[in-house]
Design an enzyme around this catalytic site. Structure first.
Site, PDB file in Angstrom:
ATOM      1  N   HIS A   1     -56.663 101.194 -67.423  1.00 15.92           N
ATOM      2  CA  HIS A   1     -56.171 100.577 -68.621  1.00 15.92           C
ATOM      3  C   HIS A   1     -57.215  99.116 -68.846  1.00 15.92           C
ATOM      4  O   HIS A   1     -57.021  98.166 -69.074  1.00 15.92           O
ATOM      5  CB  HIS A   1     -54.722  99.728 -68.692  1.00 15.92           C
ATOM      6  CG  HIS A   1     -54.280  99.910 -70.068  1.00 15.92           C
ATOM      7  ND1 HIS A   1     -53.633 100.759 -70.459  1.00 15.92           N
ATOM      8  CD2 HIS A   1     -54.064  98.749 -71.043  1.00 15.92           C
ATOM      9  CE1 HIS A   1     -53.230 100.494 -71.897  1.00 15.92           C
ATOM     10  NE2 HIS A   1     -53.590  99.331 -72.056  1.00 15.92           N
TER      11      HIS A   1
ATOM     12  N   LYS B   1     -52.770 109.656 -69.768  1.00 10.63           N
ATOM     13  CA  LYS B   1     -53.822 108.639 -69.564  1.00 10.63           C
ATOM     14  C   LYS B   1     -53.127 107.652 -68.776  1.00 10.63           C
ATOM     15  O   LYS B   1     -52.144 107.222 -68.988  1.00 10.63           O
ATOM     16  CB  LYS B   1     -54.120 107.763 -70.788  1.00 10.63           C
ATOM     17  CG  LYS B   1     -55.220 106.741 -71.061  1.00 10.63           C
ATOM     18  CD  LYS B   1     -55.808 106.391 -72.189  1.00 10.63           C
ATOM     19  CE  LYS B   1     -56.754 105.155 -72.134  1.00 10.63           C
ATOM     20  NZ  LYS B   1     -56.069 103.931 -71.646  1.00 10.63           N
TER      21      LYS B   1
ATOM     22  N   SER C   1     -57.718 106.118 -65.172  1.00  7.07           N
ATOM     23  CA  SER C   1     -57.638 104.899 -66.034  1.00  7.07           C
ATOM     24  C   SER C   1     -56.847 103.922 -65.241  1.00  7.07           C
ATOM     25  O   SER C   1     -55.782 104.197 -64.881  1.00  7.07           O
ATOM     26  CB  SER C   1     -57.334 105.118 -67.485  1.00  7.07           C
ATOM     27  OG  SER C   1     -57.271 103.882 -67.978  1.00  7.07           O
TER      28      SER C   1
ATOM     29  N   ARG D   1     -64.214  98.154 -74.646  1.00  3.92           N
ATOM     30  CA  ARG D   1     -64.546  97.041 -75.012  1.00  3.92           C
ATOM     31  C   ARG D   1     -65.942  96.962 -75.821  1.00  3.92           C
ATOM     32  O   ARG D   1     -66.118  96.104 -76.498  1.00  3.92           O
ATOM     33  CB  ARG D   1     -64.640  96.125 -73.704  1.00  3.92           C
ATOM     34  CG  ARG D   1     -63.203  95.559 -73.256  1.00  3.92           C
ATOM     35  CD  ARG D   1     -63.284  94.319 -72.117  1.00  3.92           C
ATOM     36  NE  ARG D   1     -62.077  94.267 -71.781  1.00  3.92           N
ATOM     37  CZ  ARG D   1     -61.209  94.902 -70.762  1.00  3.92           C
ATOM     38  NH1 ARG D   1     -61.843  95.721 -69.962  1.00  3.92           N
ATOM     39  NH2 ARG D   1     -60.056  94.145 -70.296  1.00  3.92           N
TER      40      ARG D   1
ATOM     41  N   ARG E   1     -56.236  95.700 -67.429  1.00  2.00           N
ATOM     42  CA  ARG E   1     -55.431  95.022 -68.246  1.00  2.00           C
ATOM     43  C   ARG E   1     -53.929  94.940 -67.674  1.00  2.00           C
ATOM     44  O   ARG E   1     -53.134  94.109 -68.369  1.00  2.00           O
ATOM     45  CB  ARG E   1     -55.852  95.302 -69.639  1.00  2.00           C
ATOM     46  CG  ARG E   1     -56.747  94.822 -70.187  1.00  2.00           C
ATOM     47  CD  ARG E   1     -56.941  95.500 -71.534  1.00  2.00           C
ATOM     48  NE  ARG E   1     -55.957  95.114 -72.423  1.00  2.00           N
ATOM     49  CZ  ARG E   1     -55.822  94.040 -73.170  1.00  2.00           C
ATOM     50  NH1 ARG E   1     -56.965  92.993 -73.083  1.00  2.00           N
ATOM     51  NH2 ARG E   1     -54.829  93.760 -73.938  1.00  2.00           N
TER      52      ARG E   1
END
Length: 423
Positions: A320, A296, A318, A375, A323
């Site tokens: 993240h 990932k 991804s 989220r 972030r």
């Protein structure tokens, strides 16, 4: 919830029938309102950690802008009354192409967060990627899920014995895959947390996989056998000590008198992630686990090729959730190039920026086999615990089903690149 064909109409009917009785959903059906209400329900510390991003937030914005650049082109009169949302991943059939991404320190949004999420995932037939930085041990989450599908996220520790211990526990807990996070060898620059001086792990939030691990406890015991500097005593330090004692396994008063909670936090911060993680480390995985391996954090086609050459069973495209690196490429923006580089066969999952069923459709059309939701379900947790997580999952799946119906796509395989146009 049924995730069989007709999930969209079933969800609409349930909500509208409740409306006839004067009942409105506690969890909004649109992301904007969901985010607004979740922010109001969350503490400043919780919101900074869960909703915040790296630097100036450009990567987070870019994740959403990438979706805005694509438009769905519906086709009419398909004659398909039902839709098949199921997909095959790593040799197993999944009811939908939606998985729950691992999110650390979830207890900031609600006590026993991982248990609520695990039960919601099981209730909706959704695979949950258990977080290595979770607030409940993986064994407790597995027990809460029964036979439901779960994967486990691994952060590669500096201690190789701890890496093996976590892998072994994941296998014993019935994980269907090992998801190794590559993009967090060090924490990114996160101003929302920094401006509050807040790191959940420093208060013992999000380290339950470690404090429940025999190898980690051994490392802590070895640390306690060495001389340590006396901590500076301030009001803030006392509050932190109380939080550590409250979040550590065992009785609060006993923890308060013990040096173990503080030593556990310090040990975690020292070893939880390995800045020297390399492809040589990853090459050892096949000898260390029988689980399918998912890497990932891939954003470059060359890294994707190397991952599959190394024997990975799937990768997650991804950043993240924006972030880690500010001003990084959007995950969706990287997806098409990676799919072109690796060909049609390898399994690609898309993470970062998914907010709706229409987003899922777009990601699938651009080459993803499945997506990870982050989220939004955490916001559902903040609003209504397990039920809130379930509602978010149901809403996203319902919208995907309705989008497929209205776009003339009877199954996931029919969601192809020609169903989109670049705007």
């Amino acid at each position: 919830m049924s995730t069989t064909p007709g999930a969209g109409l079933s969800r609409l009917n349930a909500i509208y029938r409740a409306g006839v009785l004067g009942r409105r959903p506690r969890v909004p059906a649109d992301f904007g309102e969901l985010e607004r209400l979740a922010r109001r329900a969350s503490s400043a510390v919780a919101w900074a950690y869960v909703a915040g991003g790296a630097g100036e937030g450009r990567t987070m914005r870019r994740n959403r802008e990438a979706f805005e650049r694509w438009a769905i082109v519906p086709r009419m009169a398909s004659g398909a009354v039902e839709r098949d949302l199921s997909v095959e991943l790593l040799g197993q059939r999944h009811a939908t192409p939606l998985l729950l991404a691992p999110v650390g320190a979830g207890a900031l949004m609600g006590d026993d967060s991982d248990l609520h999420i695990a039960r919601a995932a099981a209730a909706t037939g959704t695979t949950y990627v258990l977080s290595n930085q979770g607030c409940n041990p993986m064994e407790d989450c597995a027990a809460a899920m029964g036979d439901a599908s779960r994967w486990f996220q691994l952060y590669w520790s500096k201690d190789e014995g701890l890496v093996d211990s976590l892998i072994g526990r994941a296998e014993a807990a019935g994980a269907g895959a090992l998801v190794v996070t590559l993009d967090t060898t060090v924490l990114g620059w996160r101003p929302q947390d920094l401006n509050l001086g807040s790191l959940p792990f420093s208060r013992g939030v999000g380290i339950a996989q470690y404090t429940s691990d025999p190898r980690f406890r051994q490392i802590v015991a070895e640390r306690l056998g060495r001389p340590a500097a006396r901590p500076q005593v301030t009001l803030g330090a006392l509050r932190t000590l109380l939080a550590m004692s409250r979040n550590h396994p065992g009785r609060f008063l006993a923890n308060l008198r013990s040096p173990v909670p503080r030593a556990s936090v310090e040990t975690f911060l020292d070893i939880y992630s390995n800045p020297g993680l390399s492809w040589d480390h990853l090459a050892t995985l096949r000898e260390r686990t029988r689980l399918p391996i998912v890497l990932k954090g891939i954003l470059h086609p060359d890294d994707a090729r190397r991952a599959f050459d190394l024997g990975a069973d799937a990768i997650v495209v991804s950043n993240h959730g924006g972030r880690q690196v500010d001003n990084a490429v959007a995950s969706l923006g990287a997806l098409a190039g990676i799919r072109e580089a690796v060909g049609p066969g390898p399994a690609l999952l898309l993470d970062s920026g998914i907010r709706s069923g229409a987003d899922v459709f777009t990601a699938l059309a651009l080459g993803a086999n499945a997506v990870l939701l982050g989220r939004p379900y955490m916001y559902g947790l903040a609003l209504d615990g397990q039920r809130g997580v379930e509602d978010v999952i149901r809403n996203v799946i319902a919208e995907l089903d309705l989008t497929m119906a209205l776009a003339g796509t009877p199954d996931i395989a029919s969601i192809t690149r020609d169903r989109l146009t670049h705007t």
